[in-house]
Design a protein around this motif. Structure first.
Motif, PDB file in Angstrom:
ATOM      1  N   ASN A 101       4.753   0.732  -3.235  1.00 35.95           N
ATOM      2  CA  ASN A 101       4.643   0.101  -1.913  1.00 35.95           C
ATOM      3  C   ASN A 101       4.561  -1.416  -2.020  1.00 35.95           C
ATOM      4  O   ASN A 101       5.096  -2.158  -1.175  1.00 35.95           O
ATOM      5  CB  ASN A 101       3.419   0.637  -1.174  1.00 35.95           C
ATOM      6  CG  ASN A 101       3.741   1.903  -0.405  1.00 35.95           C
ATOM      7  OD1 ASN A 101       4.853   2.071   0.098  1.00 35.95           O
ATOM      8  ND2 ASN A 101       2.778   2.818  -0.328  1.00 35.95           N
ATOM      9  N   ASP A 105       7.097  -3.692  -0.177  1.00 28.89           N
ATOM     10  CA  ASP A 105       6.614  -4.736   0.737  1.00 28.89           C
ATOM     11  C   ASP A 105       7.226  -6.098   0.373  1.00 28.89           C
ATOM     12  O   ASP A 105       7.564  -6.910   1.258  1.00 28.89           O
ATOM     13  CB  ASP A 105       5.084  -4.817   0.670  1.00 28.89           C
ATOM     14  CG  ASP A 105       4.406  -3.615   1.321  1.00 28.89           C
ATOM     15  OD1 ASP A 105       5.099  -2.908   2.080  1.00 28.89           O
ATOM     16  OD2 ASP A 105       3.213  -3.398   1.051  1.00 28.89           O
ATOM     17  N   ALA A 119       7.735   5.189  -0.530  1.00 30.29           N
ATOM     18  CA  ALA A 119       7.247   5.155  -1.908  1.00 30.29           C
ATOM     19  C   ALA A 119       7.141   6.557  -2.493  1.00 30.29           C
ATOM     20  O   ALA A 119       7.341   6.751  -3.703  1.00 30.29           O
ATOM     21  CB  ALA A 119       5.887   4.464  -1.936  1.00 30.29           C
TER      22      ALA A 119
END
Length: 859
Positions: A101, A105, A119
């Motif tokens: 993640n 991001d 994810a």
């Protein structure tokens, strides 16, 4: 940075990838092909390893090795050069999901919108989702920033490939799949940048596997591009995977980025040097034409200043004919050359200003002002020369007339005097009787009267001879000799006349004495003597000579009447020539003046685009050129007038010189006006001025051009600047102006006025010679000077630094390798040796060379 959106959806165990602006949609059937997955797996794995190895690691299995998120975060740090958040080090599933993640991001933070990529799928080892994620990374960090000619990403990369492979046979790159199947496109890319690595001429289009393997091996060995493709898979499939090809080709782009940068730098340098070379050719051409024109003026002026008169009318007529040839044949081309020289100079200066180059300074003595001064001297000598020629012809005409008059009078006198000395020296009186002596005396008295009558003629002959001497007659020596003979003979005749009278008088007295002695005898012989004396008188009449003269005069009267009739006819012919010339001159003179006024008004009052104005001026020029036969015809009539020795014409105020000067001025004016429009077009196009702005400039200029002469006086120019919004220096106004309405409001609110110091600076730019007036072209040059997007010395230095691999100097071999031969030799011939730190043999100083191009230093 362009935002990239990536959306991934699942459909029947597959996905549709919509990526990047300007990307084409993928063929959905192809995405489900296992061969597609195989190609992507190998290519993406190799691409990731090409970056991960910089961190000392790699992956073996793309869907397994990214599951914990650690190498995925490391990959992003390597390719971005940025630090990601600290990863979780635990081995539990939630630790792995947290790391993935963090990677996702970061990708999202770079403007990539991820849809349906989670994810969990990456942690679970979903190969298709993993490949989709890696493609997103490749697209964002390896392809998105590729830009060629305002295109980006896929289209930019495709255009780059097309440009680089365009010269190669059998290569036609139209896409990122089938265009690469035979391997020639890869080989062409390598050869274009590194011709030393591959011999393209020996490649065979039919040997696709061999070509692909050759490119893959050379790229891996020499370009540090790993083998991301398999030659057999590309050849055997219907269509290679587009993503795999794009990924591999992007590595070529980045591998050659340095070469691309150098090529861009070389192109900039070539463009700049091209401008310089073109300008230098124009400078050399100006110098050559100026030298030739000045040399012609130097040779011609002494000829026109030479006032050595010829001795004969024929010789002076030849001089006049030579002058006609000069006016008709030799001078007109030079008038055009002078005008063209001024036009070339103005155009060159405009180009130099536009390209941010220093103004051109011709060699000493070859400035436009020098040429104008020399030309003025030529025309002054020319004017005086023609006046001198006509004066000399008049003088020679007078001399010829006087010489002929002298010859006529001298001949008449010499005919009269012929034999007179023999008569006066005869001693016929010694054997004569008293009556005969008295008859001889009466005859001598008649001769003395005749002699006295000829005194005036001899004085006229002497006066004519003296005038011929005073007028510097070429044959004055002969005239003087003949006149002297006549005068000497005249003196001799006077002396002999006196002696004969004295002798006759003595003889008469002697005979009278003797006669007294015979008086008585005479009285006796009176009848006989009377008869004898009467007979003697009849036979010796002393007026025979006068009777002959009277007969001669009667013969001359009809001859003179004929001459007068001839002269009358000649004067009538002269009058016809005067009227014929005047009729044409009285039409041509006003026509020229009208055309001059039309050009003057048109240059001030023209509306519409500059191209429209150019068209109108070209029409004017066509009309003027077609009028030339009228000038030629007038020249012919003028020649007839000069040949007839006519020096005045009461029927017109126009002389041929007036017409010539007016015609030459008209040709020069139309040419200069056209050139002004050409330079305005050149300035407009180079500096991006809109037609509306140009019209506003013209309108303001015309408003303050109160005399309508196409020039602004100092105060009018200042008012014009204020009306257009030029209120201060560059520091106050980056663009050199604002909209007129905005500026007027600014003036009202701030009460700002153009300072004297700033205005004085501006005047040095628009009026460098200090004449006190500003032409429209200078006005336009100033108003656009600060808005030009021009190259600078710093940009050229930066480009040379790229070619020199960041060295402060550049070598001859580097110039010859990076630049075309002509530009390379141009630099080698002009670059000074480098003398700074770290110098090596043969090093050249590109910094001094670059600043010298813009007049910021001297070579």
């Amino acid at each position: 940075m362009t935002q990239v959106e990536t959306t991934v959806h699942y459909y029947n165990n597959g996905y549709e990838d919509e990526y990047m602006l300007q990307e084409d949609e993928w063929d959905r059937d192809l995405l489900l092909d296992p061969a597609w997955e195989k190609q992507q797996r190998k290519t993406f794995t190799a691409w990731c390893n090409s970056h991960l190895r910089k961190a000392g690691t790699q992956i073996e299995n793309i869907e397994e090795d990214f599951r914990n998120g650690l190498k995925l975060m490391l990959l992003l740090e390597v390719i971005s050069g940025e630090r990601l958040p600290k990863p979780d080090r635990g081995k539990m599933r939630f630790h792995k999901i947290a790391n993935v993640n963090k990677a996702l991001d970061y990708i999202t933070s770079k403007g990539v919108k991820l849809v349906s990529i989670g994810a969990e799928e990456i942690v679970d080892g979903n190969v298709k989702m993993t490949l989709g994620m890696i493609w997103t990374i490749i697209l964002r960090f390896a392809i998105q920033d590729i830009s060629v000619e305002e295109t980006s990403a896929k289209e930019g990369l495709l255009l780059w490939c097309q440009r680089k492979t365009a010269p190669y046979r059998n290569v036609n790159v139209q896409n990122f799949h089938v265009s690469w199947k035979d391997g020639l496109a890869f080989c062409a890319l390598i050869h274009r940048h590194r011709p030393d690595l591959i011999d393209y001429s020996k490649l065979n289009k039919d040997d696709a596997v061999g070509n692909l393997n050759l490119a893959l091996e050379i790229a891996e060995k020499h370009l540090d591009i790993p083998k991301m493709l398999d030659a057999e898979d590309i050849v055997s499939g219907t269509r290679p995977d587009e993503k795999a090809i794009m990924t591999y080709v992007s590595c070529y782009y980045h591998a050659f980025a340095g070469a691309q940068k150098a090529e861009t730098a070389a192109n900039r340098i070539c463009k700049i040097l091209g401008v310089n070379q073109e300008n230098e050719k124009l400078m050399e051409e100006y110098e050559r034409l100026a030298s030739e024109l000045l040399e012609w003026i130097r040779r011609t002026t002494p000829w026109l200043e030479n006032r050595t008169a010829e001795n004969t009318m024929a010789a002076m007529q030849r001089k006049l004919e030579d002058f006609r040839d000069y006016r008709r044949k030799h001078k007109p081309p030079k008038v055009q050359e002078k005008c063209q020289l001024e036009i070339n100079f103005n155009t060159l200066q405009t180009k130099l200003r536009i390209s941010n180059r220093p103004a051109f300074m011709p060699s000493e003595g070859k400035m436009v002002s020098d040429i104008a001064s020399a030309w003025q001297g030529l025309e002054q000598a020319e004017k005086g020369y023609e006046e001198w020629l006509l004066t000399e012809i008049r003088r020679l005409e007078r001399l010829d007339h006087l010489a002929e008059k002298f010859r006529q009078k001298a001949t008449t006198h010499e005919d009269w005097a012929q034999g007179k000395e023999q008569i006066l020296t005869r001693k016929d009186y010694e054997s004569a009787s008293l009556t005969q002596v008295r008859a001889l005396l009466r005859k001598h008295e008649a001769f003395e009267s005749d002699l006295a009558a000829h005194q005036d003629r001899v004085e006229q002959i002497a006066a004519i001879a003296q005038e011929l001497n005073e007028l510097d007659y070429h044959a004055a020596a002969g005239i003087n000799e003949r006149c002297q003979k006549i005068c000497d003979q005249w003196d001799q005749l006077g002396t002999l006349t006196q002696k004969r009278r004295e002798a006759l008088e003595r003889t008469e007295k002697l005979l009278e004495t003797i006669d007294q002695l015979f008086l008585e005898f005479a009285k006796r012989a009176a009848p006989f003597n009377n008869w004898m004396e009467g007979a003697m008188e009849d036979l010796q009449d002393m007026f025979i000579v006068h009777t002959v003269d009277e007969i001669q005069v009667k013969k001359l009267v009809p001859q003179r009447d004929g001459l007068l009739q001839e002269e009358l006819a000649r004067q009538h012919a002269n009058e016809r020539l005067r009227r014929q010339f005047a009729a044409q001159a009285n039409l041509i003179g006003p026509w020229i003046q009208t055309r001059m006024e039309e050009i003057g008004h048109s240059s001030v009052e023209m509306s519409g685009t500059l191209e429209d104005q150019m068209t109108q001026l070209k029409q004017f020029e066509h009309i003027i050129i077609n009028y030339k036969p009228n000038i030629d015809k007038l020249e012919g009539d003028h020649q007839l007038i000069q040949e007839s020795l006519i020096f005045d014409n009461k029927h017109t105020n126009y002389t041929m010189e007036h017409i010539r000067v007016g015609w030459e001025l008209l040709l020069t004016t139309i040419a200069r006006t056209i050139n002004e429009i050409e330079t305005q077009i050149l300035t407009r196009d180079a500096k991006g001025i809109s037609q509306q702005q140009m019209n506003e400039f013209r309108s303001s200029f015309n408003h303050f051009d109160r005399d309508v002469k196409g020039k602004l006086r100092r105060d009018d120019f200042k008012a014009c600047l204020i009306s257009l919004g030029h209120v201060g220096s560059d520091k106050q106004k980056k663009k050199g102006g604002m909209e007129a309405d905005d500026f007027r409001a600014c003036l009202i609110s701030m009460g700002y006025a153009l300072g004297e110091a700033e205005f004085a600076r501006i005047m040095t730019l628009v009026d460098p010679n200090g004449v006190g007036v500003v032409s429209f072209q200078s006005f336009i040059d100033f108003m656009t000077r600060e808005t030009a997007d021009t190259d600078t010395a710093e940009q050229v230095i930066a480009s040379f630094r790229i070619l020199a691999a960041d060295k402060p100097y550049i070598l001859v071999e580097e110039l010859r390798r990076e630049l075309p031969p002509e530009q390379a030799e141009y630099c080698i011939m002009r670059m000074p040796p480098y003398t700074g730190p770290g110098k090596v043999p043969g090093a050249l100083d590109y910094t001094s060379f670059s600043t010298a191009l813009y007049g910021e230093s001297d070579l």
